[in-house]
Scaffold this motif. Structure first.
Motif, PDB file in Angstrom:
ATOM      1  N   ILE A   1       0.408  -1.644   0.100  1.00  9.59           N
ATOM      2  CA  ILE A   1       0.352  -0.311  -0.267  1.00  9.59           C
ATOM      3  C   ILE A   1       0.572   0.812   0.249  1.00  9.59           C
ATOM      4  N   ILE A   2       0.578   2.250  -1.017  1.00  8.76           N
ATOM      5  CA  ILE A   2       1.455   3.740  -0.781  1.00  8.76           C
ATOM      6  C   ILE A   2       0.296   3.934  -0.447  1.00  8.76           C
ATOM      7  N   GLY A   3      -0.025   4.742   0.473  1.00  4.83           N
ATOM      8  CA  GLY A   3      -0.452   6.044   0.962  1.00  4.83           C
ATOM      9  C   GLY A   3      -0.350   6.999   0.842  1.00  4.83           C
ATOM     10  N   GLN A   4       0.220   8.088  -0.242  1.00  4.84           N
ATOM     11  CA  GLN A   4       0.649   8.982  -0.133  1.00  4.84           C
ATOM     12  C   GLN A   4       1.465   9.202  -1.319  1.00  4.84           C
ATOM     13  N   ALA A   5       1.425  10.369  -2.419  1.00  3.41           N
ATOM     14  CA  ALA A   5       1.959  10.260  -3.337  1.00  3.41           C
ATOM     15  C   ALA A   5       3.822  11.181  -3.172  1.00  3.41           C
ATOM     16  N   GLY A   6       4.723  11.261  -3.295  1.00  9.60           N
ATOM     17  CA  GLY A   6       5.765  11.902  -4.037  1.00  9.60           C
ATOM     18  C   GLY A   6       6.895  12.013  -2.522  1.00  9.60           C
ATOM     19  N   LEU A   7       6.501  10.466  -2.284  1.00 10.90           N
ATOM     20  CA  LEU A   7       6.993  10.095  -0.606  1.00 10.90           C
ATOM     21  C   LEU A   7       8.562   9.008  -0.821  1.00 10.90           C
ATOM     22  N   GLY A   8       8.317   8.970  -2.092  1.00  9.38           N
ATOM     23  CA  GLY A   8       8.905   7.425  -1.940  1.00  9.38           C
ATOM     24  C   GLY A   8       9.016   6.169  -1.398  1.00  9.38           C
ATOM     25  N   ILE A   9       7.558   5.852  -1.420  1.00 10.33           N
ATOM     26  CA  ILE A   9       7.247   4.813  -0.507  1.00 10.33           C
ATOM     27  C   ILE A   9       6.707   3.787  -0.899  1.00 10.33           C
TER      28      ILE A   9
END
Length: 223
Positions: A77-85
């Motif tokens: 799960i990637i919950g947010q864009a732009g953080l390199g999760i």
């Protein structure tokens, strides 16, 4: 960003993770909160979260089967864009699995994953998080080296209601790039072990397994 393992539903961060799952995945793909107690406590199931500024922004669940020397990625799960999760989770997961295989005296053979086919199922929005868009995810997993196993895949609903879930492919990430086929026996053994927890499987799932048993190998195709 911190890579933290969750081993109890009492962990306050698990509540955040479960809510993130509910926001991202369709209902039939999310196990009820209380039913997570045993899986989290089981040593073979590894649930990790990405924590950024005290907030759960991503998660991944996976497991390593010592006797098969393969892993299974249950979800990412990637919950947010732009953080390199995504890269953060993938790299930490890979390092953990390689270490587990080394502790087993082996080099990891590969990793299974179920991947939505957006060309067949277009209604999953995954919480409106663009990195979770099925088209994006499929392309990213392709870049990571995942290949589609060449058979029609049936997935039992996690609601344990005997319903068949379609629109997914079972894929495999071989650690050796030259691998073009894997043994059907390995796939069958893995699927039976993985879905032991769901006693109410659709008849179409059993028929799929029978067809796999009749073959020697299954080809790995491009996504």
């Amino acid at each position: 960003m911190e890579y933290k393992r969750i081993t109890s539903i009492q962990d306050p961060l698990f509540k955040q993770m479960h809510e993130l799952m509910q926001n991202v995945f369709p209902p039939e793909e999310v196990l009820e909160f209380d039913l997570w107690k045993e899986p989290l406590e089981y040593p073979g199931i590894r649930v990790f979260i990405a924590v950024h500024e005290d907030k759960v922004v991503g998660a991944t669940e996976y497991r390593y089967y010592e006797d098969f020397n393969v892993a299974m990625t249950d979800f990412t799960i990637i919950g947010q864009a732009g953080l390199g999760i995504g890269p953060f989770l993938a790299e930490n997961r890979r390092e953990d699995l390689l270490a587990l295989a080394a502790g087993n005296g082996k080099e990891l053979y590969g990793m299974f994953a179920e991947i939505y086919d957006p060309y067949r199922v277009e209604h999953h929005e995954f919480g409106g998080v663009k990195p979770m868009d099925p088209y994006v995810r499929r392309e990213v997993l392709s870049h990571l080296g995942y290949k589609r196993l060449d058979f029609s895949y049936i997935h039992p609903s996690w609601n344990n209601d005997g319903e068949a879930v379609e629109g997914l492919d079972l894929c495999f990430l071989p650690m050796q790039k030259e691998t073009t086929h894997i043994a059907s026996k390995l796939i069958v053994q893995f699927l039976r072990r993985y879905y032991t927890v769901l006693p109410n499987k659709p008849q179409s799932w059993y028929e799929m397994v029978e067809k796999l048993e009749a073959k020697e190998t299954i080809a790995l195709l491009l996504l």
